[in-house]
Design an enzyme around this catalytic site. Structure first.
Site, PDB file in Angstrom:
ATOM      1  N   ASN A  48      21.711  46.331 -15.308  1.00  0.00           N
ATOM      2  CA  ASN A  48      22.385  46.571 -14.023  1.00  0.00           C
ATOM      3  C   ASN A  48      22.925  45.247 -13.470  1.00  0.00           C
ATOM      4  OD1 ASN A  48      22.786  46.820 -11.195  1.00  0.00           O
ATOM      5  ND2 ASN A  48      21.513  48.657 -11.136  1.00  0.00           N
ATOM      6  N   LYS A  61      22.043  44.320  -9.748  1.00  0.00           N
ATOM      7  CA  LYS A  61      20.673  43.765  -9.640  1.00  0.00           C
ATOM      8  C   LYS A  61      20.672  42.326 -10.111  1.00  0.00           C
ATOM      9  CE  LYS A  61      17.395  47.386 -10.952  1.00  0.00           C
ATOM     10  NZ  LYS A  61      16.495  47.792 -12.042  1.00  0.00           N
ATOM     11  N   ASP A  91      12.029  47.419 -11.640  1.00  0.00           N
ATOM     12  CA  ASP A  91      12.228  48.855 -11.467  1.00  0.00           C
ATOM     13  C   ASP A  91      12.194  49.129  -9.967  1.00  0.00           C
ATOM     14  OD1 ASP A  91      12.664  51.315 -13.151  1.00  0.00           O
ATOM     15  OD2 ASP A  91      11.217  52.026 -11.664  1.00  0.00           O
ATOM     16  N   SER A  92      13.229  49.766  -9.475  1.00  0.00           N
ATOM     17  CA  SER A  92      13.355  49.887  -8.031  1.00  0.00           C
ATOM     18  C   SER A  92      13.962  51.227  -7.655  1.00  0.00           C
ATOM     19  CB  SER A  92      14.204  48.736  -7.497  1.00  0.00           C
ATOM     20  OG  SER A  92      15.357  48.552  -8.292  1.00  0.00           O
ATOM     21  N   ARG A 136      13.507  43.498  -3.300  1.00  0.00           N
ATOM     22  CA  ARG A 136      13.688  42.671  -4.509  1.00  0.00           C
ATOM     23  C   ARG A 136      13.341  41.214  -4.206  1.00  0.00           C
ATOM     24  NH1 ARG A 136      17.955  44.891  -5.633  1.00  0.00           N
ATOM     25  NH2 ARG A 136      16.894  46.280  -7.090  1.00  0.00           N
TER      26      ARG A 136
HETATM   27  P1  ITT Z   1      17.836  48.689 -15.322  1.00  0.00           P
HETATM   28  O1  ITT Z   1      16.759  49.733 -15.585  1.00  0.00           O
HETATM   29  O2  ITT Z   1      18.638  48.364 -16.528  1.00  0.00           O
HETATM   30  O3  ITT Z   1      17.303  47.483 -14.618  1.00  0.00           O
HETATM   31  P2  ITT Z   1      18.839  50.681 -13.431  1.00  0.00           P
HETATM   32  O4  ITT Z   1      20.023  50.706 -12.506  1.00  0.00           O
HETATM   33  O5  ITT Z   1      18.647  51.865 -14.343  1.00  0.00           O
HETATM   34  O6  ITT Z   1      18.921  49.317 -14.284  1.00  0.00           O
HETATM   35  P3  ITT Z   1      16.366  51.335 -12.051  1.00  0.00           P
HETATM   36  O7  ITT Z   1      15.937  52.322 -13.070  1.00  0.00           O
HETATM   37  O8  ITT Z   1      15.363  50.362 -11.514  1.00  0.00           O
HETATM   38  O9  ITT Z   1      17.564  50.413 -12.583  1.00  0.00           O
HETATM   39  O10 ITT Z   1      17.035  52.111 -10.839  1.00  0.00           O
HETATM   40  C1  ITT Z   1      17.258  51.477  -9.638  1.00  0.00           C
HETATM   41  C2  ITT Z   1      18.195  52.291  -8.778  1.00  0.00           C
HETATM   42  O11 ITT Z   1      17.676  52.285  -7.433  1.00  0.00           O
HETATM   43  C3  ITT Z   1      19.558  51.614  -8.687  1.00  0.00           C
HETATM   44  O12 ITT Z   1      20.406  52.083  -9.695  1.00  0.00           O
HETATM   45  C4  ITT Z   1      19.984  51.986  -7.279  1.00  0.00           C
HETATM   46  O13 ITT Z   1      20.472  53.290  -7.276  1.00  0.00           O
HETATM   47  C5  ITT Z   1      18.679  52.012  -6.496  1.00  0.00           C
HETATM   48  N1  ITT Z   1      18.434  50.695  -5.870  1.00  0.00           N
HETATM   49  C6  ITT Z   1      17.494  49.775  -6.226  1.00  0.00           C
HETATM   50  N2  ITT Z   1      17.596  48.669  -5.485  1.00  0.00           N
HETATM   51  C7  ITT Z   1      18.611  48.880  -4.623  1.00  0.00           C
HETATM   52  C8  ITT Z   1      19.208  48.098  -3.624  1.00  0.00           C
HETATM   53  O14 ITT Z   1      18.807  46.868  -3.383  1.00  0.00           O
HETATM   54  N3  ITT Z   1      20.217  48.631  -2.936  1.00  0.00           N
HETATM   55  C9  ITT Z   1      20.672  49.869  -3.195  1.00  0.00           C
HETATM   56  N4  ITT Z   1      20.185  50.672  -4.137  1.00  0.00           N
HETATM   57  C10 ITT Z   1      19.151  50.185  -4.859  1.00  0.00           C
END
Ligand code: ITT
Length: 201
Positions: free
Chosen positions: A10, A13, A73-74, A185
């Protein structure tokens, strides 16, 4: 410890992570920059489990000593929706669905819900692992509420609908510097950095 590789695909991120850790005297690489290309199945039941799965999968590919893999993971937990979308935040309504549509759908599901029932939080778990296995996991959260309309162009994902009481605006309206200071984060990464320094990894 001489290098951190971030197990994320991502780019939004990754941008925030680089700014948050910009004053750390450490080489930081994305998975792509490190030449690692892995499809990881995130089948954990919590943010912590999924962060561990990602960090351990990438760390298992390492040969070098002194390299630590971090994974983030967020997601967004909305109390009125039973903590949805939670660990499924990226997959909610489909991985490729634009956030404009995901955010609109959430606002529709929250129609008529009063302010006191609109509480929500962003959660971030950061896991660290090296070639010998997992080192530790940290968590950071930021409390807020779901607004009535999307607002702001900074940040990414659910930022335009996640509002902070103290600032009276969404996290997409904050400057990137302020978001990183306050965010889930920012907190989880600072905790991880302190932890690794104290463990002298
Ligand atoms: P990786 O697993 O490759 O790191 P991903 O996008 O699939 O990428 P996650 O499974 O952790 O990551 O999903 C996190 C989602 O949560 C992210 O795609 C956003 O939709 C949301 N999210 C997390 N942090 C955020 C933030 O600071 N602001 C807005 N949305 C956020």
């Amino acid at each position: 410890m001489k290098k951190v590789i971030f197990a994320t695909g991502n780019q939004d991120k990754m941008g925030e992570i680089r700014s948050i850790l910009c004053d750390w005297d450490m080489e930081i690489q994305s998975m792509r920059e490190a030449g690692i290309d892995l499809k990881i199945v995130e089948d954990g039941k919590s943010f912590e489990e999924n962060a561990s799965i990602k960090a351990n999968a990438v760390a298992a590919q390492l040969e070098e000593e002194g390299v630590v893999v971090f994974a983030d993971d967020s997601g967004l937990e909305i109390d009125y929706l039973g903590k949805e979308p939670g660990i499924y935040s990226a997959r909610y309504l489909g991985e490729d669905t634009p956030y404009k549509i995901k955010n609109q759908k959430i606002l529709e599901r929250m129609e008529g819900v009063p302010k006191e029932k609109r509480t929500a939080r962003f959660v971030c778990a950061i896991a660290a692992a090296d070639k010998h296995g997992e080192i530790c996991v940290t968590r950071g959260t930021i409390e807020g509420y779901i607004g009535w309309e999307p607002s702001g162009a900074n940040g990414f994902g659910y930022d335009p609908i996640f509002y902070l009481d103290e600032y009276g605006c969404s996290t997409a309206e904050l400057s990137p510097e302020l978001k990183n200071q306050l965010s889930h984060r920012g907190k989880a990464l600072s905790a991880m950095r302190r932890k690794l320094e104290s463990l002298a990894v």
